[in-house]
Each structure stands twice: as C-alpha cells, then as structure tokens.
Scaffold this motif. Structure first.
Motif, short mmCIF file in Angstrom:
data_model
loop_
_atom_site.label_atom_id
_atom_site.label_comp_id
_atom_site.label_asym_id
_atom_site.label_seq_id
_atom_site.Cartn_x
_atom_site.Cartn_y
_atom_site.Cartn_z
N TRP A 179 -13.37 0.19 -30.98
CA TRP A 179 -13.58 -0.63 -29.77
C TRP A 179 -12.33 -1.45 -29.46
O TRP A 179 -11.94 -1.60 -28.30
N SER A 180 -11.72 -1.98 -30.53
CA SER A 180 -10.51 -2.80 -30.33
C SER A 180 -9.38 -1.95 -29.75
O SER A 180 -8.63 -2.42 -28.90
N PHE A 181 -9.27 -0.70 -30.23
CA PHE A 181 -8.24 0.18 -29.70
C PHE A 181 -8.44 0.44 -28.21
O PHE A 181 -7.48 0.45 -27.43
N GLY A 182 -9.71 0.63 -27.82
CA GLY A 182 -10.02 0.86 -26.41
C GLY A 182 -9.59 -0.33 -25.57
O GLY A 182 -8.94 -0.18 -24.53
N ALA A 183 -9.94 -1.55 -26.05
CA ALA A 183 -9.58 -2.76 -25.31
C ALA A 183 -8.06 -2.98 -25.34
O ALA A 183 -7.47 -3.40 -24.34
N LEU A 184 -7.43 -2.64 -26.48
CA LEU A 184 -5.98 -2.81 -26.62
C LEU A 184 -5.23 -1.96 -25.60
O LEU A 184 -4.22 -2.39 -25.03
N MET A 185 -5.75 -0.77 -25.37
CA MET A 185 -5.15 0.13 -24.38
C MET A 185 -5.09 -0.57 -23.01
O MET A 185 -4.08 -0.51 -22.31
N LEU A 186 -6.17 -1.25 -22.66
CA LEU A 186 -6.26 -1.91 -21.35
C LEU A 186 -5.36 -3.14 -21.29
O LEU A 186 -4.66 -3.37 -20.30
N THR A 187 -5.38 -3.96 -22.38
CA THR A 187 -4.58 -5.20 -22.33
C THR A 187 -3.07 -4.87 -22.34
O THR A 187 -2.29 -5.55 -21.69
N LEU A 188 -2.68 -3.82 -23.08
CA LEU A 188 -1.26 -3.44 -23.10
C LEU A 188 -0.83 -2.92 -21.73
O LEU A 188 0.28 -3.21 -21.27
N ALA A 189 -1.73 -2.15 -21.08
CA ALA A 189 -1.41 -1.63 -19.74
C ALA A 189 -1.28 -2.80 -18.75
O ALA A 189 -0.38 -2.81 -17.91
N ALA A 190 -2.17 -3.81 -18.89
CA ALA A 190 -2.11 -4.98 -18.00
C ALA A 190 -0.83 -5.77 -18.26
O ALA A 190 -0.15 -6.20 -17.31
N ALA A 191 -0.46 -5.95 -19.55
CA ALA A 191 0.77 -6.69 -19.88
C ALA A 191 1.98 -5.96 -19.30
O ALA A 191 2.89 -6.60 -18.74
N ALA A 192 1.99 -4.63 -19.39
CA ALA A 192 3.11 -3.84 -18.86
C ALA A 192 3.16 -3.95 -17.34
O ALA A 192 4.23 -4.00 -16.74
N HIS A 193 1.98 -4.02 -16.71
CA HIS A 193 1.94 -4.12 -15.24
C HIS A 193 2.52 -5.45 -14.76
O HIS A 193 3.26 -5.51 -13.79
N PHE A 194 2.15 -6.53 -15.45
CA PHE A 194 2.60 -7.86 -15.01
C PHE A 194 4.00 -8.21 -15.52
O PHE A 194 4.58 -9.19 -15.08
N PHE A 195 4.51 -7.42 -16.49
CA PHE A 195 5.85 -7.69 -17.02
C PHE A 195 6.89 -7.29 -15.97
O PHE A 195 7.02 -6.13 -15.61
N ASN A 196 7.60 -8.29 -15.48
CA ASN A 196 8.57 -8.07 -14.41
C ASN A 196 9.93 -8.56 -14.92
O ASN A 196 10.26 -9.74 -14.79
N PRO A 197 10.73 -7.66 -15.56
CA PRO A 197 11.98 -8.09 -16.19
C PRO A 197 12.92 -8.84 -15.25
O PRO A 197 13.52 -9.84 -15.62
N ARG A 198 13.00 -8.37 -14.01
CA ARG A 198 13.94 -8.99 -13.06
C ARG A 198 13.53 -10.44 -12.76
O ARG A 198 14.35 -11.35 -12.80
N ASP A 199 12.23 -10.63 -12.51
CA ASP A 199 11.68 -11.95 -12.22
C ASP A 199 11.84 -12.88 -13.43
O ASP A 199 12.27 -14.03 -13.30
N LEU A 200 11.53 -12.34 -14.60
CA LEU A 200 11.61 -13.13 -15.84
C LEU A 200 13.06 -13.53 -16.11
O LEU A 200 13.35 -14.67 -16.49
N TRP A 201 13.98 -12.58 -15.90
CA TRP A 201 15.40 -12.83 -16.14
C TRP A 201 15.90 -13.96 -15.23
O TRP A 201 16.63 -14.85 -15.66
N GLN A 202 15.48 -13.92 -13.96
CA GLN A 202 15.91 -14.95 -13.01
C GLN A 202 15.32 -16.30 -13.40
O GLN A 202 16.02 -17.32 -13.36
N LYS A 203 14.05 -16.34 -13.81
CA LYS A 203 13.41 -17.61 -14.20
C LYS A 203 14.10 -18.18 -15.44
O LYS A 203 14.27 -19.39 -15.57
N MET A 204 14.50 -17.30 -16.37
CA MET A 204 15.19 -17.77 -17.59
C MET A 204 16.55 -18.33 -17.23
O MET A 204 16.98 -19.35 -17.77
N ALA A 205 17.25 -17.66 -16.31
CA ALA A 205 18.60 -18.10 -15.93
C ALA A 205 18.54 -19.48 -15.28
O ALA A 205 19.42 -20.32 -15.50
N ILE A 206 17.44 -19.75 -14.55
CA ILE A 206 17.29 -21.05 -13.90
C ILE A 206 17.10 -22.16 -14.95
O ILE A 206 17.64 -23.25 -14.84
N HIS A 207 16.36 -21.82 -16.03
CA HIS A 207 16.07 -22.83 -17.05
C HIS A 207 17.20 -23.03 -18.04
O HIS A 207 17.19 -23.98 -18.80
N ASP A 208 18.18 -22.09 -18.07
CA ASP A 208 19.29 -22.22 -19.05
C ASP A 208 20.25 -23.36 -18.66
O ASP A 208 20.42 -23.64 -17.51
#
Ligand SMILES: [Zn+2]
Length: 208
Positions: A179-208
């Motif tokens: 059951w955990s594997f089934g749920a893990l599949m969904l949470t990893l897919a959601a994390a990958a969907h919301f992971f936006n390297p360009r956006d994150l990189w810009q936000k990090m550059a602002i805070h540096d």
C-alpha cells in the motif's frame, strides 16, 4: 526603435527542443510560456511550487521508509505463512543466481529513489529554513540525471501481476509496504510535477 531596445533588454531563453532563441517575459501565476516555433514548454510560473514539492517529498520519505521496513505481501500455502520485504525479495533474487535482476531492482526501487528524495530535500529544506548550502547546481543536475532511473511504478506493476498470478494457488495478503508503494508512486509523481527547477533557482538567487 524604442520597442526594439526594450525587447533586446529582455533575457534570452533557448527552446530545449528546437534551440530557437526567444525573449523571456514575466508570467502570471500558473501560466506557462510555449516555444513560438515548436510549441514545447519553455518555462512555467508556479505559486507555491517549492513548499508544495517539499510537502510531497517529506510524505514520500515517510512512505518510502514504510515500503522498505514492512512486508510487501504475506503468502499462505497449505497452512504455512511467509512474508517478504522489498530487500528480502532482492536478496532472494541474488541467492537464486539472478544477480543482475537483483541489482536492477535494488538500484531502481531503493537506491535511485532514496538519492533523488535526499537531493530534493537538500535543495528544498535549507531554502525553507533560509540557509544557503553548497553544491546546489550539482544537486539540480543529479536530480535531472537520476529521474529516468527511478522505476517504482514499473516495480509496482510487476508486483501486482505476480500477486494476481499467485492468488490462484495460494492466499495472498497485501502488506503495509505494498500500500505504501502505491501511495509513494503518487506522492513522487506529485513532487516531480510541482518541482520547478527554474523557479526554485530564481527564488534561491534572490535569497543569496
Ligand atoms: Zn521550440
């Protein structure tokens, strides 16, 4: 003439599919910029991208631990009961002269997802806490490099097919890990969907 000057002041971005150079513009939340020539996505604007990704990554870590430390399935055949964890399945494969299959399962369902989640946390947690950590560019590249090699969904499909086949001659009880594997599949897919390297990189550059 003045329009040309304003346009040249905008940063340039190359399409990853067809290499067309285009001027980068600011986007409203949840919008995406598409390539003028081939229609591929150039970049997108997410509102709470890093925090949502962090939440899904933390949920994935918990599910990953459950998936690894609890039994996948319990088999009951002629009064005998047997359970197996994921690592138990890997060692069984290795002991049956299927070392290459064991290594493949071990790397694609345990090692790669673990490194990927650790890398995501390494980028997202310090940013949330306002701390600067070294090696972030390398971590971004590592995530891009590893992502195609995480194959939890392929493993899950294989396990489900086996469970259905085994159910014809023995009693099969799905364990916590399945059951955990089934749920893990969904949470990893959601994390990958919301992971936006360009956006994150810009936000990090602002805070540096
Ligand atoms: Zn293009």
């Amino acid at each position: 003439m003045s329009n040309d000057r304003a346009a040249t002041a905008l940063p340039l971005i190359a399409c990853r599919e067809c290499d067309l150079l285009q001027h980068e513009i600011a986007l409203p939340p949840h919008a995406e910029a598409l390539c003028l020539r081939c229609g591929a996505q150039l970049y997108r604007q997410t509102l709470h991208g890093p925090d949502t990704t962090l939440a899904f990554t933390l949920a994935s870590v918990l599910l990953f631990l459950l998936a690894n430390f609890f039994p996948l399935v319990r088999l009951e055949l002629q009064g005998n009961q047997t359970t197996s964890t994921l690592f138990g399945a890997v060692t069984t494969l290795a002991s049956q002269d299927l070392l290459s299959v064991a290594l493949l399962v071990f790397s694609t369902t345990i090692v790669v997802p673990a490194i990927e989640m650790a890398a995501m946390l390494y980028l997202l947690l310090p940013r949330r806490l306002g701390v600067t950590v070294p090696g972030r560019a390398l971590t971004f590249r590592l995530i891009e490099l590893l992502r195609p090699w995480g194959m939890i969904e392929v493993f899950m499909l294989g396990v489900l097919v086996s469970v259905v086949k085994m159910a014809t001659f023995s009693s099969v009880v799905p364990g916590v890990a399945l059951w955990s594997f089934g749920a893990l599949m969904l949470t990893l897919a959601a994390a990958a969907h919301f992971f936006n390297p360009r956006d994150l990189w810009q936000k990090m550059a602002i805070h540096d």
